[in-house]
Design a protein around this motif. Structure first.
Motif, PDB file in Angstrom:
ATOM      1  N   GLY A 102       1.901  -0.220   5.516  1.00 24.42           N
ATOM      2  CA  GLY A 102       2.080   1.229   5.628  1.00 24.42           C
ATOM      3  C   GLY A 102       1.641   1.968   4.378  1.00 24.42           C
ATOM      4  N   GLN A 103       2.021   1.435   3.227  1.00 23.75           N
ATOM      5  CA  GLN A 103       1.646   2.081   1.962  1.00 23.75           C
ATOM      6  C   GLN A 103       0.139   2.054   1.755  1.00 23.75           C
ATOM      7  OE1 GLN A 103       3.375   3.842  -0.016  1.00 23.75           O
ATOM      8  NE2 GLN A 103       5.518   3.350   0.406  1.00 23.75           N
ATOM      9  N   ASN A 104      -0.485   0.917   2.034  1.00 22.20           N
ATOM     10  CA  ASN A 104      -1.940   0.823   1.872  1.00 22.20           C
ATOM     11  C   ASN A 104      -2.672   1.778   2.810  1.00 22.20           C
ATOM     12  OD1 ASN A 104      -1.995  -1.055  -0.199  1.00 22.20           O
ATOM     13  ND2 ASN A 104      -2.177  -2.827   1.160  1.00 22.20           N
ATOM     14  N   ALA A 105      -2.210   1.848   4.046  1.00 21.10           N
ATOM     15  CA  ALA A 105      -2.838   2.746   5.009  1.00 21.10           C
ATOM     16  C   ALA A 105      -2.728   4.200   4.555  1.00 21.10           C
ATOM     17  CB  ALA A 105      -2.218   2.563   6.394  1.00 21.10           C
ATOM     18  N   LYS A 106      -1.562   4.580   4.054  1.00 20.46           N
ATOM     19  CA  LYS A 106      -1.370   5.947   3.573  1.00 20.46           C
ATOM     20  C   LYS A 106      -2.252   6.221   2.362  1.00 20.46           C
ATOM     21  CE  LYS A 106       1.291   8.649   4.805  1.00 20.46           C
ATOM     22  NZ  LYS A 106       1.110   9.740   5.792  1.00 20.46           N
ATOM     23  N   THR A 107      -2.337   5.255   1.453  1.00 20.86           N
ATOM     24  CA  THR A 107      -3.173   5.423   0.269  1.00 20.86           C
ATOM     25  C   THR A 107      -4.639   5.608   0.655  1.00 20.86           C
ATOM     26  OG1 THR A 107      -1.672   4.109  -1.090  1.00 20.86           O
ATOM     27  CG2 THR A 107      -3.923   4.342  -1.900  1.00 20.86           C
TER      28      THR A 107
END
Length: 283
Positions: A102-107
């Motif tokens: 989730g964090q990577n996708a948002k970044t």
């Protein structure tokens, strides 16, 4: 003579006849799946993005960070006026480190998180499909609630085992929550197992948010294995898929992003052909 000329002009003004025949089937610019350029990305991410951008393509689906952090990759995209709309991950990543996903996708700036393979041995079964439904609903809810992301499953052919009056893919779609689970239609992996992508798009409007644009070599007979030699990926419009019909159905069904995916070793020749085919396709 004057009357016939005036009548012809009137028909043109109404948008009928020759003018209508020139309408583009696919007016937008396609995106690109990073897997198409996987070998090049492994060597030089920046140069590969430059190659893709030179085609006028700015929308990417990444399924690998190619040794970069998500922030590094985002910077390279931003510098080129490009974006990552979909982030593909493996099933174990969703099971074991969904927060990182989730964090990577948002970044990266992605709207979608996509998975393209359900781990299984042998034929895909109803029990596997039931577990998949539970997993997908859970993955999708967490990604939506905690990160504002839409989870998508990319079909790969093996899910089309017969079940009741349809297939196990029908079972998965019908039993996953539309609020949390959407789909990416890979048209090669729909046609290869003997299914009709147009029929699927019409059957499940608004469930398919993403699409992989690819074509299957003429004469290839498929199966439910989920695998075929990469050489069977051919330039769009040269294979056995009815692409005009698929594209028109996709636009009516609410597909938001279209990505060229070419797994073959001939991308230097085939990708430009595919882009030209889409650009010049008229109704």
């Amino acid at each position: 003579m004057k009357n016939s000329v005036s009548a012809f002009a009137f028909v043109i003004l109404l948008g009928l006849g020759p003018a209508q025949a020139q309408k583009k089937v696919f007016p937008q610019t396609p995106g690109m799946v990073s897997y198409t350029y996987r070998n090049s990305f492994q060597k030089n991410v920046a140069a590969t993005l430059d190659t893709i951008k030179a085609f006028g393509i700015t929308d990417m689906e990444f399924s690998n960070l190619f040794g970069k952090t998500a922030a590094d990759l985002r910077r390279l995209l931003d510098e080129r006026g490009m974006k990552c709309s979909s982030f593909g991950v493996g099933y174990p990543d969703l099971q074991n480190k969904l927060a990182e996903v989730g964090q990577n996708a948002k970044t990266l700036g992605a709207e979608f998180v996509r998975v393209a393979w359900i781990p299984h041995q042998g034929a895909f079964t109803l029990d596997m499909a039931k577990k998949t439904v539970d997993d997908f609903n859970r993955f999708g809810k967490q990604l939506k609630d905690e990160y504002g992301l839409t989870f998508c499953y990319h079909n790969h052919g093996y899910e089309f085992e017969k079940y009741e009056d349809g297939t196990l893919f029908d079972y998965i779609i019908k039993n996953t929550d539309p609020k949390y689970v959407s789909y990416e239609l890979d048209i090669l992996w729909t046609v290869f197992p003997g299914q009709d992508p147009v029929a699927l798009l019409k059957k499940y409007p608004n469930r398919f948010k993403l699409m992989h644009l690819k074509d299957l070599r003429k004469g290839v007979v498929g199966n439910l294995s989920g695998g075929t030699p990469v050489e069977n990926d051919v330039a769009l419009g040269t294979g056995q898929i009815d692409l005009p019909a698929v594209l028109q159905a996709a636009q009516k069904a609410g597909v938001q992003h279209y990505y060229i995916e070419d797994e073959s070793p001939s991308i230097a020749i085939q990708v430009p052909q595919s882009i030209a085919y889409l650009k010049n396709l008229k109704k």
